[in-house]
Design a protein around this motif. Sequence first.
Motif, PDB file in Angstrom:
ATOM      1  N   ARG A  28      43.598  63.868  86.701  1.00  0.00           N
ATOM      2  CA  ARG A  28      44.513  63.465  87.769  1.00  0.00           C
ATOM      3  C   ARG A  28      45.883  64.082  87.443  1.00  0.00           C
ATOM      4  O   ARG A  28      46.467  63.781  86.423  1.00  0.00           O
ATOM      5  CB  ARG A  28      44.636  61.929  87.815  1.00  0.00           C
ATOM      6  CG  ARG A  28      43.412  61.261  88.410  1.00  0.00           C
ATOM      7  CD  ARG A  28      43.773  60.631  89.741  1.00  0.00           C
ATOM      8  NE  ARG A  28      42.717  59.697  90.159  1.00  0.00           N
ATOM      9  CZ  ARG A  28      41.754  60.037  91.018  1.00  0.00           C
ATOM     10  NH1 ARG A  28      41.725  61.267  91.518  1.00  0.00           N
ATOM     11  NH2 ARG A  28      40.825  59.172  91.352  1.00  0.00           N
ATOM     12  N   TYR A  53      46.605  62.077  83.759  1.00  0.00           N
ATOM     13  CA  TYR A  53      45.549  61.493  82.918  1.00  0.00           C
ATOM     14  C   TYR A  53      44.209  62.180  83.162  1.00  0.00           C
ATOM     15  O   TYR A  53      44.030  62.885  84.152  1.00  0.00           O
ATOM     16  CB  TYR A  53      45.437  59.973  83.102  1.00  0.00           C
ATOM     17  CG  TYR A  53      45.161  59.429  84.481  1.00  0.00           C
ATOM     18  CD1 TYR A  53      46.198  59.260  85.401  1.00  0.00           C
ATOM     19  CD2 TYR A  53      43.887  59.020  84.867  1.00  0.00           C
ATOM     20  CE1 TYR A  53      45.962  58.724  86.672  1.00  0.00           C
ATOM     21  CE2 TYR A  53      43.650  58.470  86.124  1.00  0.00           C
ATOM     22  CZ  TYR A  53      44.687  58.322  87.011  1.00  0.00           C
ATOM     23  OH  TYR A  53      44.456  57.785  88.278  1.00  0.00           O
ATOM     24  N   VAL A  55      39.843  61.412  82.596  1.00  0.00           N
ATOM     25  CA  VAL A  55      38.861  60.349  82.354  1.00  0.00           C
ATOM     26  C   VAL A  55      37.530  60.995  81.975  1.00  0.00           C
ATOM     27  O   VAL A  55      37.052  61.890  82.665  1.00  0.00           O
ATOM     28  CB  VAL A  55      38.648  59.486  83.620  1.00  0.00           C
ATOM     29  CG1 VAL A  55      37.726  58.308  83.327  1.00  0.00           C
ATOM     30  CG2 VAL A  55      39.987  58.983  84.159  1.00  0.00           C
ATOM     31  N   SER A  57      33.848  60.066  81.764  1.00  0.00           N
ATOM     32  CA  SER A  57      32.970  58.967  82.198  1.00  0.00           C
ATOM     33  C   SER A  57      31.526  59.266  81.820  1.00  0.00           C
ATOM     34  O   SER A  57      31.030  60.382  82.027  1.00  0.00           O
ATOM     35  CB  SER A  57      33.066  58.802  83.720  1.00  0.00           C
ATOM     36  OG  SER A  57      34.407  58.597  84.102  1.00  0.00           O
ATOM     37  N   THR A  74      39.801  56.889  79.141  1.00  0.00           N
ATOM     38  CA  THR A  74      40.929  57.509  79.845  1.00  0.00           C
ATOM     39  C   THR A  74      42.001  57.897  78.842  1.00  0.00           C
ATOM     40  O   THR A  74      42.294  57.120  77.922  1.00  0.00           O
ATOM     41  CB  THR A  74      41.527  56.517  80.872  1.00  0.00           C
ATOM     42  OG1 THR A  74      40.514  56.211  81.825  1.00  0.00           O
ATOM     43  CG2 THR A  74      42.729  57.105  81.593  1.00  0.00           C
ATOM     44  N   GLY A  90      45.116  52.963  90.190  1.00  0.00           N
ATOM     45  CA  GLY A  90      44.857  51.524  90.375  1.00  0.00           C
ATOM     46  C   GLY A  90      43.895  51.300  91.520  1.00  0.00           C
ATOM     47  O   GLY A  90      43.891  52.048  92.502  1.00  0.00           O
ATOM     48  N   HIS A  91      43.062  50.278  91.367  1.00  0.00           N
ATOM     49  CA  HIS A  91      42.047  50.003  92.396  1.00  0.00           C
ATOM     50  C   HIS A  91      41.509  48.584  92.284  1.00  0.00           C
ATOM     51  O   HIS A  91      41.576  47.967  91.226  1.00  0.00           O
ATOM     52  CB  HIS A  91      40.882  51.002  92.264  1.00  0.00           C
ATOM     53  CG  HIS A  91      40.232  50.969  90.918  1.00  0.00           C
ATOM     54  ND1 HIS A  91      40.634  51.782  89.862  1.00  0.00           N
ATOM     55  CD2 HIS A  91      39.233  50.195  90.426  1.00  0.00           C
ATOM     56  CE1 HIS A  91      39.890  51.516  88.814  1.00  0.00           C
ATOM     57  NE2 HIS A  91      39.052  50.548  89.106  1.00  0.00           N
ATOM     58  N   HIS A 139      43.432  46.634  89.146  1.00  0.00           N
ATOM     59  CA  HIS A 139      43.881  46.991  87.805  1.00  0.00           C
ATOM     60  C   HIS A 139      44.424  48.419  87.785  1.00  0.00           C
ATOM     61  O   HIS A 139      43.909  49.301  88.445  1.00  0.00           O
ATOM     62  CB  HIS A 139      42.746  46.821  86.780  1.00  0.00           C
ATOM     63  CG  HIS A 139      41.389  47.194  87.276  1.00  0.00           C
ATOM     64  ND1 HIS A 139      40.713  46.459  88.261  1.00  0.00           N
ATOM     65  CD2 HIS A 139      40.552  48.190  86.921  1.00  0.00           C
ATOM     66  CE1 HIS A 139      39.525  47.027  88.471  1.00  0.00           C
ATOM     67  NE2 HIS A 139      39.400  48.076  87.691  1.00  0.00           N
ATOM     68  N   TRP A 155      32.165  49.206  83.127  1.00  0.00           N
ATOM     69  CA  TRP A 155      32.112  48.495  84.421  1.00  0.00           C
ATOM     70  C   TRP A 155      30.760  48.729  85.073  1.00  0.00           C
ATOM     71  O   TRP A 155      30.065  49.694  84.781  1.00  0.00           O
ATOM     72  CB  TRP A 155      33.268  48.952  85.312  1.00  0.00           C
ATOM     73  CG  TRP A 155      33.204  50.371  85.823  1.00  0.00           C
ATOM     74  CD1 TRP A 155      32.833  50.787  87.067  1.00  0.00           C
ATOM     75  CD2 TRP A 155      33.536  51.570  85.093  1.00  0.00           C
ATOM     76  NE1 TRP A 155      32.914  52.156  87.169  1.00  0.00           N
ATOM     77  CE2 TRP A 155      33.330  52.662  85.973  1.00  0.00           C
ATOM     78  CE3 TRP A 155      33.994  51.842  83.793  1.00  0.00           C
ATOM     79  CZ2 TRP A 155      33.559  53.991  85.596  1.00  0.00           C
ATOM     80  CZ3 TRP A 155      34.196  53.165  83.408  1.00  0.00           C
ATOM     81  CH2 TRP A 155      33.985  54.211  84.307  1.00  0.00           C
TER      82      TRP A 155
HETATM   83  O1  LIG Z   1      40.364  54.937  88.647  1.00  0.00           O
HETATM   84  P1  LIG Z   1      41.825  54.928  88.370  1.00  0.00           P
HETATM   85  O2  LIG Z   1      42.561  53.754  89.031  1.00  0.00           O
HETATM   86  O3  LIG Z   1      42.501  56.244  88.639  1.00  0.00           O
HETATM   87  O4  LIG Z   1      41.990  54.644  86.816  1.00  0.00           O
HETATM   88  C1  LIG Z   1      41.193  55.289  85.908  1.00  0.00           C
HETATM   89  C2  LIG Z   1      40.363  54.268  85.104  1.00  0.00           C
HETATM   90  O5  LIG Z   1      39.696  53.382  85.977  1.00  0.00           O
HETATM   91  C3  LIG Z   1      38.274  53.658  85.928  1.00  0.00           C
HETATM   92  O6  LIG Z   1      38.102  54.656  86.872  1.00  0.00           O
HETATM   93  C4  LIG Z   1      37.321  52.528  86.184  1.00  0.00           C
HETATM   94  O7  LIG Z   1      37.954  51.315  86.266  1.00  0.00           O
HETATM   95  C5  LIG Z   1      38.048  54.129  84.565  1.00  0.00           C
HETATM   96  O8  LIG Z   1      36.937  54.927  84.465  1.00  0.00           O
HETATM   97  C6  LIG Z   1      39.296  54.880  84.290  1.00  0.00           C
HETATM   98  O9  LIG Z   1      39.572  54.676  82.973  1.00  0.00           O
END
Ligand SMILES: O=P(O)(O)OC[C@H]1O[C@](O)(CO)[C@@H](O)[C@@H]1O
Length: 185
Positions: A28, A53, A55, A57, A74, A90-91, A139, A155
Amino acid sequence: MEHKKIVIPSLSFFQNELKGEGVVKSRRTLGELAGIFENQDAYSQLPLDQLAYEVYSYLPEREGTPGGLYFGITQLYPGKVGDEYFMTKGHFHQQEDRSEYYWGLEGEGMLILMDRERNTWAERMMPGSLHYIPGGVAHRVANTGNSVLSFAACWPSDAGHNYEEIANKGFSARLVEVNGTPKLR
Ligand SMILES: O=P(O)(O)OC[C@H]1O[C@](O)(CO)[C@@H](O)[C@@H]1O
Ligand SMILES: [Fe+2]
């Protein structure tokens, strides 16, 4: 004295050993975080291709598989937009009742949480901190340190990500630096 860089084995193991076996790396940049920071002037001065950042996965099940689990690490880089720390989008989860664990691996940060009544609070993240995110709680993580903040996440594979609501309405509070200290306001 040379400071030995402590690399959390789980982090290096995950990055080096599991690469390619169902591990998806996503990035990102600041450009993809348009609209999430308060200070748009400060945001417009920053290079849009700057990495905010990434990630890693581990997704062994198809998206939406009930009963499966996903794992992610992350790496959120240090930085500020005005007085606001670099942070993840955040989501909420699409499936509202799906919970999640985050735990701190490296660096210093804050996990910002908001419930359905838009009450927002934050938990300090550091190596070894464990955070339970109940279903229905949005979060977002902010890096409050001067080095990379790494955290792991686990998750349900049928949780899904609801980014829209946060993109449209944000969290009800922002984490900013006041006299060198992170403050939720
Ligand atoms: O998805 P976002 O809000 O960009 O934040 C990234 C973090 O959240 C997640 O996508 C899942 O909650 C994680 O895999 C990752 O660490
Ligand atoms: Fe999540």
